[in-house]
Design an enzyme around this catalytic site. Structure first.
Site, PDB file in Angstrom:
ATOM      1  CE  LYS A 295       0.462  -0.909   0.068  1.00  0.00           C
ATOM      2  NZ  LYS A 295       0.629   0.446  -0.160  1.00  0.00           N
ATOM      3  CG  ASP A 333      -1.430   3.394  -0.572  1.00  0.00           C
ATOM      4  OD1 ASP A 333      -1.300   3.893   0.288  1.00  0.00           O
ATOM      5  OD2 ASP A 333      -0.877   2.364  -1.042  1.00  0.00           O
TER       6      ASP A 333
END
Length: 514
Positions: A295, A333
């Site tokens: 990420k 997220d």
């Protein structure tokens, strides 16, 4: 999306007896296989009549293979037995007979073709650990074609997912029918995406016997629906390592079909994310979820990054912009985890008669476990809602760097279970502790959980982790990673398709399949 009636699903059967082979054929048929590969070299037999009996009783179209090289040390005896089996197969009109390229002499090919009436000849080559390139594979394909085979077959042991790309090139440009398969975990997309590039046969694994690089037959039929794939199908997937735990394919593929969007979502086991994007650079690779441990590195792979994702320093969604092919990074997220926590707290407060428009996280001590991509999203989200953030991570320096970015505090991981400055805190686990297969693990002892009003776990495999079970037992509000997964997936689906996500359908799918 058009339906392909010509796509065949095949599975290889390696059995220890004729009886086991017949049972396996029936099981393959029950699961939806159209074709089976009978690996005769795996089945000891004392007389050729046993093989004849197998050929006559089989209930599915078959490929008969007998690889002398897979039973080394048996020399000419093995080769003679191989030829005997293959001759019998063509005489009994078995649909396909496979001959290894090393054994495919002019004499062998001539004899098999002279005896056949309906059987088709497959010439195969197995490459183990070879460094792949288009030129090398192209030359090999030319050699295989020169044998006069009806079908050619390439099976390649790949070290990286990028090694699969030359196989797609071969499928697109082969002058005769080509079966192409990459062996190993990183070769899975060779089967899931093969039909997009012209593959007419894909391999799957049977039942509960996982095979590295092969999707289960049932998932080919029920999850991926490869018969609907065509050259225009857009490719999406989850870039992660490991990736086997991901439930993304179970959610996004049904959602694509529900919305009649011509896309497929596949697991992508990636070691080097920059190299992945360099190799798979065409616009057909249209969008990606990004998981552990990529990420943060994903930010540097993007041509443009959404301001929220840039401030977080982590990207969990990448879209390839169709107008110019540039990679655009986002983070879904952050909103997913914070809104899930807020709603759970509001529900408790409404029940107790304390409704408020302010964020219920404001002023709270937000204890975060993990300082990776997901942890960064939670830390920034909690800070933006007015929480006081404290970070625990095995690598204290990473925790300190993140704490500095959110005006929080970093403490040694070893102090987590004794940390209790006040009651009513929020605990958020953004680490992989407790994720399948290590489901007996938990980042915080049960004794320490009594200090928390709410416990959130980003882990969603299993759905009810040990951390959440023990938190519920001491009376805390619990929020499963499944809820975060749903919310971030809804955001991703909107970015993937450029439209609204079917929320009710996607929630129902998660509840049914997780």
């Amino acid at each position: 999306m058009g339906f392909r009636s010509d796509l065949l699903i095949c599975t290889s059967l390696e059995c220890k007896s004729k009886e086991e082979m017949l049972v396996s054929i029936d099981k393959a048929k029950e699961e939806g296989a159209d074709l089976v590969e009978l690996c005769i070299d795996s089945m000891p037999f004392s007389h050729i009549s046993e093989v004849e009996h197998l050929f006559r009783l089989r209930t599915l179209p078959s490929i008969v293979s007998y690889r002398p090289s897979s039973r080394k040390g048996r020399g000419g005896w093995s080769r003679n037995k191989c030829l005997q089996v293959l001759k019998l197969a063509v005489e009994l009109d078995v649909e396909f007979v496979e001959v290894e390229y090393e054994e495919a002499t002019d004499e062998v090919i001539s004899e098999l073709m002279s005896r056949r009436s309906n059987s088709k000849i497959i010439i195969s080559s197995y490459l183990n650990g070879a460094t792949l390139c288009k030129e090398k594979l192209g030359n090999l394909v030319i050699c295989l074609q020169s044998t006069g085979a009806d079908v050619i077959k390439l099976v390649v042991d790949v070290a990286y997912i990028t090694d699969v790309a030359p196989l797609f090139h071969m499928l697109t440009h082969s002058q005769v029918p080509l079966i192409a398969r990459a062996v190993g975990d990183r070769g899975l997309i060779s089967q899931l995406l093969g039909p997009k590039y012209g593959a007419s046969v894909v391999w799957g694994s049977l039942g509960d016997k996982p095979v590295a690089g092969l999707p289960p037959i049932l998932s080919i039929k029920q999850v991926y629906n490869l018969e609907y794939m065509n050259p225009d199908t857009k490719v999406f997937g989850v870039i992660s390592n490991p990736v086997g735990h991901s439930k993304g394919p179970l959610l996004h593929n049904p959602a694509f079909r529900h919305t009649e969007y011509n896309g497929i979502y596949v697991p992508l086991l990636v070691d080097n994310i920059k190299e992945f994007f360099r190799v798979y650079s065409c616009c057909d690779f249209a969008g990606f979820s990004v998981g552990i441990p990529h990420k943060e590195a994903a930010v540097g792979c993007c041509d443009e990054v959404d301001p929220l994702a840039k401030s977080i320093g982590a990207v969990n969604t990448i879209i390839r912009r169709p107008t110019d092919g540039k990679l655009i990074g986002y983070n879904t997220d952050c909103d997913a985890c914070i809104t899930a926590i807020e709603e759970a707290l509001r529900e408790r407060r409404i029940t107790n008669g304390h409704a408020s428009h302010a964020s219920p996280i404001a002023g709270k001590l937000f204890v975060l476990v993990g300082a990776g991509g997901a942890g960064r999203a939670m830390a920034f989200g909690a800070k933006n809602k007015g929480a006081r953030v404290v970070i625990f991570n095995r690598n204290l320096e990473r925790a300190k760097a993140l704490a500095s970015a959110v005006s929080g505090e970093a403490l040694p991981y070893e102090c987590l279970s004794t940390y209790c400055p006040e009651k009513g805190m929020i605990l958020a686990n953004a680490s992989a502790v407790g994720m399948h297969p290590n489901i007996d693990q938990t980042p915080v002892s049960k004794e320490a959980l009594g200090s928390y009003e709410l416990v959130f776990d980003a882990v969603y495999t299993p759905r009810n982790t040990r951390l959440l079970q023990e938190a519920a037992e001491v009376g805390a509000i619990v929020v499963s990673g499944v809820e975060m997964f749903i919310r971030q997936a809804l955001g991703q689906f909107k970015l993937f398709t450029g439209g609204l996500a079917p929320e009710d359908f996607m929630r129902k799918t998660v509840l049914e399949k997780f």
